[in-house]
Design an enzyme around this catalytic site. Structure first.
Site, PDB file in Angstrom:
ATOM      1  N   LYS A  80       0.815  -1.359  -0.135  1.00 37.89           N
ATOM      2  CA  LYS A  80       0.100  -0.010   0.055  1.00 37.89           C
ATOM      3  C   LYS A  80       0.938   1.301   0.036  1.00 37.89           C
ATOM      4  O   LYS A  80       0.327   2.292  -0.374  1.00 37.89           O
ATOM      5  CB  LYS A  80      -0.923  -0.014   1.219  1.00 37.89           C
ATOM      6  CG  LYS A  80      -0.517   0.292   2.377  1.00 37.89           C
ATOM      7  CD  LYS A  80      -1.393   0.203   3.604  1.00 37.89           C
ATOM      8  CE  LYS A  80      -0.909   0.237   5.108  1.00 37.89           C
ATOM      9  NZ  LYS A  80      -0.164   1.682   5.368  1.00 37.89           N
ATOM     10  N   ASP A  81       2.091   1.156   0.545  1.00 37.68           N
ATOM     11  CA  ASP A  81       3.012   2.281   0.629  1.00 37.68           C
ATOM     12  C   ASP A  81       3.936   2.477  -0.695  1.00 37.68           C
ATOM     13  O   ASP A  81       4.553   3.435  -0.864  1.00 37.68           O
ATOM     14  CB  ASP A  81       4.128   2.218   1.653  1.00 37.68           C
ATOM     15  CG  ASP A  81       3.374   2.218   2.940  1.00 37.68           C
ATOM     16  OD1 ASP A  81       2.056   2.864   3.189  1.00 37.68           O
ATOM     17  OD2 ASP A  81       3.784   1.582   3.697  1.00 37.68           O
ATOM     18  N   ARG A 128      -7.988   8.723   3.806  1.00 38.90           N
ATOM     19  CA  ARG A 128      -8.888   7.817   3.450  1.00 38.90           C
ATOM     20  C   ARG A 128      -9.728   7.310   4.794  1.00 38.90           C
ATOM     21  O   ARG A 128     -10.938   7.430   5.067  1.00 38.90           O
ATOM     22  CB  ARG A 128      -8.376   6.612   3.007  1.00 38.90           C
ATOM     23  CG  ARG A 128      -9.715   5.597   2.891  1.00 38.90           C
ATOM     24  CD  ARG A 128      -9.124   4.006   2.292  1.00 38.90           C
ATOM     25  NE  ARG A 128      -7.871   3.688   3.240  1.00 38.90           N
ATOM     26  CZ  ARG A 128      -8.082   3.181   4.281  1.00 38.90           C
ATOM     27  NH1 ARG A 128      -9.521   2.693   4.846  1.00 38.90           N
ATOM     28  NH2 ARG A 128      -7.067   2.634   5.009  1.00 38.90           N
ATOM     29  N   ARG A 129      -9.244   6.924   5.850  1.00 46.12           N
ATOM     30  CA  ARG A 129      -9.542   6.852   7.051  1.00 46.12           C
ATOM     31  C   ARG A 129     -10.370   7.782   7.855  1.00 46.12           C
ATOM     32  O   ARG A 129     -11.498   7.749   8.471  1.00 46.12           O
ATOM     33  CB  ARG A 129      -8.464   6.049   8.160  1.00 46.12           C
ATOM     34  CG  ARG A 129      -8.166   4.704   7.766  1.00 46.12           C
ATOM     35  CD  ARG A 129      -6.786   4.453   8.588  1.00 46.12           C
ATOM     36  NE  ARG A 129      -6.441   3.210   8.181  1.00 46.12           N
ATOM     37  CZ  ARG A 129      -5.102   2.436   8.350  1.00 46.12           C
ATOM     38  NH1 ARG A 129      -4.137   3.369   8.962  1.00 46.12           N
ATOM     39  NH2 ARG A 129      -4.722   1.403   7.852  1.00 46.12           N
ATOM     40  N   ARG A 146       1.280  10.239  13.773  1.00 49.43           N
ATOM     41  CA  ARG A 146       2.340   9.495  13.190  1.00 49.43           C
ATOM     42  C   ARG A 146       2.935   8.668  14.371  1.00 49.43           C
ATOM     43  O   ARG A 146       2.716   8.548  15.426  1.00 49.43           O
ATOM     44  CB  ARG A 146       3.427  10.511  12.636  1.00 49.43           C
ATOM     45  CG  ARG A 146       3.013  11.273  11.511  1.00 49.43           C
ATOM     46  CD  ARG A 146       2.962  10.411  10.287  1.00 49.43           C
ATOM     47  NE  ARG A 146       4.117   9.654   9.896  1.00 49.43           N
ATOM     48  CZ  ARG A 146       5.157   9.878   9.464  1.00 49.43           C
ATOM     49  NH1 ARG A 146       5.488  11.149   9.138  1.00 49.43           N
ATOM     50  NH2 ARG A 146       6.054   9.033   9.179  1.00 49.43           N
ATOM     51  N   ARG A 152       1.218   4.378  18.401  1.00 54.89           N
ATOM     52  CA  ARG A 152      -0.050   4.753  18.218  1.00 54.89           C
ATOM     53  C   ARG A 152      -1.018   3.894  19.019  1.00 54.89           C
ATOM     54  O   ARG A 152      -2.084   4.500  19.723  1.00 54.89           O
ATOM     55  CB  ARG A 152      -0.518   4.226  16.664  1.00 54.89           C
ATOM     56  CG  ARG A 152       0.334   4.890  15.860  1.00 54.89           C
ATOM     57  CD  ARG A 152      -0.360   5.005  14.353  1.00 54.89           C
ATOM     58  NE  ARG A 152       0.872   5.218  13.439  1.00 54.89           N
ATOM     59  CZ  ARG A 152       0.484   5.801  12.350  1.00 54.89           C
ATOM     60  NH1 ARG A 152      -0.821   5.763  11.816  1.00 54.89           N
ATOM     61  NH2 ARG A 152       1.104   6.408  11.357  1.00 54.89           N
ATOM     62  N   CYS A 240      -0.576   7.240  -2.688  1.00 57.53           N
ATOM     63  CA  CYS A 240      -1.112   6.286  -1.660  1.00 57.53           C
ATOM     64  C   CYS A 240      -1.917   7.061  -0.507  1.00 57.53           C
ATOM     65  O   CYS A 240      -2.290   6.432   0.498  1.00 57.53           O
ATOM     66  CB  CYS A 240      -0.197   5.555  -1.227  1.00 57.53           C
ATOM     67  SG  CYS A 240       1.192   6.150  -0.476  1.00 57.53           S
TER      68      CYS A 240
END
Length: 312
Positions: A80-81, A128-129, A146, A152, A240
């Site tokens: 995805k990156d 997106r989230r 980040r 996180r 992305c």
């Protein structure tokens, strides 16, 4: 196989864990010695948000430079990156079987998204989230964060945030699925194209021994689904970090793809769903998957996706 295979990777705990799993598979299948080489990327050193850094390529460039310089024989990316445009002199030699593609909520007291209090603070670095969360719960206070997975999760356990959203695949690879309070189903919350999959990138001229190793790691079903998903991004000319979700699956010989573009505030979205019958050689199937992604993206563009969301 007597030659040592050098695998380049980012130095984060997640990157090292997923690269270690690939290294173990290579050792088991070929008997080769494997050396893991840690490489620092811009995404690892900058504390700026992913969207401000440009998203696409922020984790990949240094790995690719090391590969082209001959410092390693292949690199492991979170797919995805990885930018959708091909890199000159490099190829994706294998895409192993995909892990869980869903997003996961980690919330205090094991709460679900619906059960979070009005105005609860939720952290994520993904546009997106953010759009999906705002669509479902416009009252939430979304914070741009980040940091690695442990950092996180720590935002929740230390009380700084009420919840964070992370990729289920990363949590699984680090053995941290125990902290998940809710998994978001792909039918309602499609994730980033290629999420949950890895890409093993190498130089275009692949030595025979390495080519055989990579062939054994490649998972054709995963390759077809991510080819379709990533072609949506490529056709949209989106990075992305764009607010785009895509989910592809194979049912018998039918490849099904659904792609969604969101407005930043989550108040609007456009969705396109298409299917294709897979037939012919592996190359024919790959081409069909790419064409499916193009059709979905073209429908989104004709419906106004470029005006709805910042794609580049």
């Amino acid at each position: 196989m007597s030659t040592t295979i050098r695998i380049g990777t980012r130095g984060s705990a997640l990157a090292l864990a997923q690269t270690g799993q690939i290294a173990d598979r290579i050792r088991a299948s070929s008997g080769a010695e494997v050396e893991i080489i840690s490489i620092t990327t811009e995404g690892d050193t900058s504390r700026a948000s992913l969207s401000s850094l440009g998203g696409t390529g922020v984790f990949a460039s240094a790995l690719r430079e090391a590969l082209l310089a001959g410092e390693c024989d292949l690199v492991v990316h979170s797919l995805k990156d990885l930018p959708t445009a091909p890199a000159e002199g490099l190829v994706i030699g294998a895409i192993p079987k995909r892990a869980d593609a869903r997003d996961a909520l980690i919330a205090r007291d094991g709460l679900t998204l619906e059960a979070l209090a009005e105005g609860a603070t939720v952290g994520t670095g993904s546009p997106r989230r953010i759009a999906q969360l705002r669509s479902l719960r416009p009252d939430l206070d979304i914070r741009d964060i980040r940091g690695n997975i442990d950092t996180r999760i720590g935002f929740v356990t230390n009380g700084e945030l009420d919840a964070v959203v992370l990729a289920a695949a990363g949590l699984g690879r680090l053995g941290r699925l125990d902290v998940v309070s809710e998994f978001f189903e792909l039918s309602h919350n499609p994730t980033a194209p290629g999420q949950g999959a890895l890409a093993l990138e190498t130089r275009q001229e692949i030595p025979g021994d390495l080519a055989r190793v990579l062939q054994g790691l490649d998972h054709q079903t995963t390759r077809l689904t991510v080819l379709a998903e990533r072609e949506v991004l490529a056709r949209l000319e989106a990075g992305c970090a764009a607010p785009v979700g895509a989910t592809a699956l194979i049912d018998s010989d039918l490849l099904l793809l659904t792609a969604t573009v969101y407005s930043v505030d989550g108040s609007q979205k456009l969705t396109a769903s298409h299917g294709a019958v897979l037939d012919g050689s592996p190359a024919d199937r790959n081409a069909e998957a790419i064409e499916l992604g193009r059709r979905a993206a073209d429908e989104l563009l004709s419906s106004g996706a470029a005006e709805l969301a910042p794609l580049s």
